[in-house]
Write a protein that holds these residues in place. Structure first.
Motif, PDB file in Angstrom:
ATOM      1  N   LYS A  28      48.581  34.743  40.170  1.00 30.09           N
ATOM      2  CA  LYS A  28      47.713  35.406  41.365  1.00 30.09           C
ATOM      3  C   LYS A  28      48.407  36.682  41.751  1.00 30.09           C
ATOM      4  CE  LYS A  28      47.786  33.185  45.138  1.00 30.09           C
ATOM      5  NZ  LYS A  28      47.732  32.050  46.200  1.00 30.09           N
TER       6      LYS A  28
ATOM      7  N   SER B  62      47.730  39.452  38.824  1.00 29.21           N
ATOM      8  CA  SER B  62      46.332  39.749  38.913  1.00 29.21           C
ATOM      9  C   SER B  62      45.871  40.304  40.091  1.00 29.21           C
ATOM     10  CB  SER B  62      45.437  38.544  38.347  1.00 29.21           C
ATOM     11  OG  SER B  62      45.557  37.443  39.421  1.00 29.21           O
ATOM     12  N   THR B  63      46.467  40.228  41.130  1.00 31.57           N
ATOM     13  CA  THR B  63      45.709  40.573  42.509  1.00 31.57           C
ATOM     14  C   THR B  63      46.506  41.975  42.640  1.00 31.57           C
ATOM     15  OG1 THR B  63      47.244  39.432  43.646  1.00 31.57           O
ATOM     16  CG2 THR B  63      44.862  38.494  43.457  1.00 31.57           C
ATOM     17  N   ASN B  64      47.464  42.324  42.075  1.00 27.87           N
ATOM     18  CA  ASN B  64      48.482  43.623  42.264  1.00 27.87           C
ATOM     19  C   ASN B  64      47.636  44.659  41.208  1.00 27.87           C
ATOM     20  OD1 ASN B  64      49.720  42.543  44.238  1.00 27.87           O
ATOM     21  ND2 ASN B  64      51.517  42.043  43.050  1.00 27.87           N
TER      22      ASN B  64
ATOM     23  N   ASN C 190      38.942  43.269  38.616  1.00 27.13           N
ATOM     24  CA  ASN C 190      39.403  43.258  39.699  1.00 27.13           C
ATOM     25  C   ASN C 190      38.786  42.312  40.925  1.00 27.13           C
ATOM     26  OD1 ASN C 190      42.090  44.235  38.553  1.00 27.13           O
ATOM     27  ND2 ASN C 190      41.530  46.153  39.702  1.00 27.13           N
ATOM     28  N   ASP C 191      37.553  42.853  41.027  1.00 24.56           N
ATOM     29  CA  ASP C 191      36.789  42.013  42.065  1.00 24.56           C
ATOM     30  C   ASP C 191      36.506  40.790  41.796  1.00 24.56           C
ATOM     31  OD1 ASP C 191      36.624  44.525  43.473  1.00 24.56           O
ATOM     32  OD2 ASP C 191      34.782  45.179  42.508  1.00 24.56           O
TER      33      ASP C 191
ATOM     34  N   LYS D  58      39.672  38.657  42.284  1.00 21.94           N
ATOM     35  CA  LYS D  58      39.905  38.396  43.608  1.00 21.94           C
ATOM     36  C   LYS D  58      38.999  37.162  44.118  1.00 21.94           C
ATOM     37  CE  LYS D  58      42.139  42.755  44.773  1.00 21.94           C
ATOM     38  NZ  LYS D  58      42.300  43.896  45.391  1.00 21.94           N
TER      39      LYS D  58
ATOM     40  N   VAL E  68      39.963  33.927  42.566  1.00 24.16           N
ATOM     41  CA  VAL E  68      41.610  33.512  42.917  1.00 24.16           C
ATOM     42  C   VAL E  68      41.211  32.971  44.652  1.00 24.16           C
ATOM     43  CG1 VAL E  68      43.720  34.488  43.883  1.00 24.16           C
ATOM     44  CG2 VAL E  68      42.972  34.853  41.630  1.00 24.16           C
ATOM     45  N   SER E  69      40.267  33.645  45.480  1.00 20.24           N
ATOM     46  CA  SER E  69      39.969  33.409  46.721  1.00 20.24           C
ATOM     47  C   SER E  69      39.370  31.632  46.604  1.00 20.24           C
ATOM     48  CB  SER E  69      39.101  34.148  47.288  1.00 20.24           C
ATOM     49  OG  SER E  69      38.732  33.802  48.630  1.00 20.24           O
TER      50      SER E  69
END
Length: 189
Positions: A112, A115-117, A167-168, A171, A174-175
């Protein structure tokens, strides 16, 4: 039975002796002059190191219960314990499952974070995450299997999105996984 073993060895001989002893412990049967002794899977271990006036003293000891002869293996005891605990109000989780769950949580957290960074996620990390998910399948209980499959699918979407660096999608996946984890923990903990 009591056996006291005293000897003088070179470092190499001592290392060989300890290696043989560790292999016997791993196999669950200690073989000495007095005959074989079975030991259980879980052992208590103590390592004590002392430095006294120009000498170094290392003391190793471990304690194990003798396996239940009726069952033949520790698995029988664990199964009885699991059945007893399942009927109790608190849910029983084998130690291996707890350890696997903690490792899975740590690897997921690392995935997380990376990948989110916007970082490129290491393929070894993604393979490790997939492997841990597959290992945890054996501990999934029927009452929350549907949620587990949904969560596993969402993790797979996140992994696929990380490969393409979308990236979208990362995210969003992950959410979704985090929401499923929260809901599952709230319902079944």
């Amino acid at each position: 039975m009591k056996l006291v073993k005293k000897a003088r060895f070179t470092r190499e001989e001592m290392a060989e002796y300890l290696s043989r002893l560790s292999q016997m412990i791993a196999n669950g049967i200690l073989e000495f002059e007095t005959g074989p002794e079975k030991i259980e899977e879980l052992v208590s271990f103590v390592l004590e190191v002392k430095r006294k006036k120009g000498s170094l003293e290392l003391e190793l000891s471990f304690k194990s219960k003798i396996p239940d002869e009726k069952e033949g293996k520790i698995e029988g005891k664990l199964e009885r314990y699991a059945n007893k605990k399942k009927s109790a109000s608190k849910r029983y989780r084998p130690y291996r499952a707890k350890l696997l769950k903690k490792t899975l949580a740590a690897v997921w957290k690392e995935f997380k974070r990376s990948s989110t960074n916007g970082e490129i996620v290491d393929s070894d990390l993604m393979d490790q995450l997939r492997g841990l998910l597959a290992q945890y399948d054996e501990f999934v209980e029927a009452e929350w299997k549907e949620q587990w499959v949904a969560c596993k699918n969402a993790v797979e979407k996140a992994l696929n999105a990380a490969k393409t660096q979308d990236n979208d999608a990362i995210k969003a996946s992950v959410s979704q996984v985090d929401d499923l984890i929260k809901a599952c923990h709230k319902a079944y903990k």
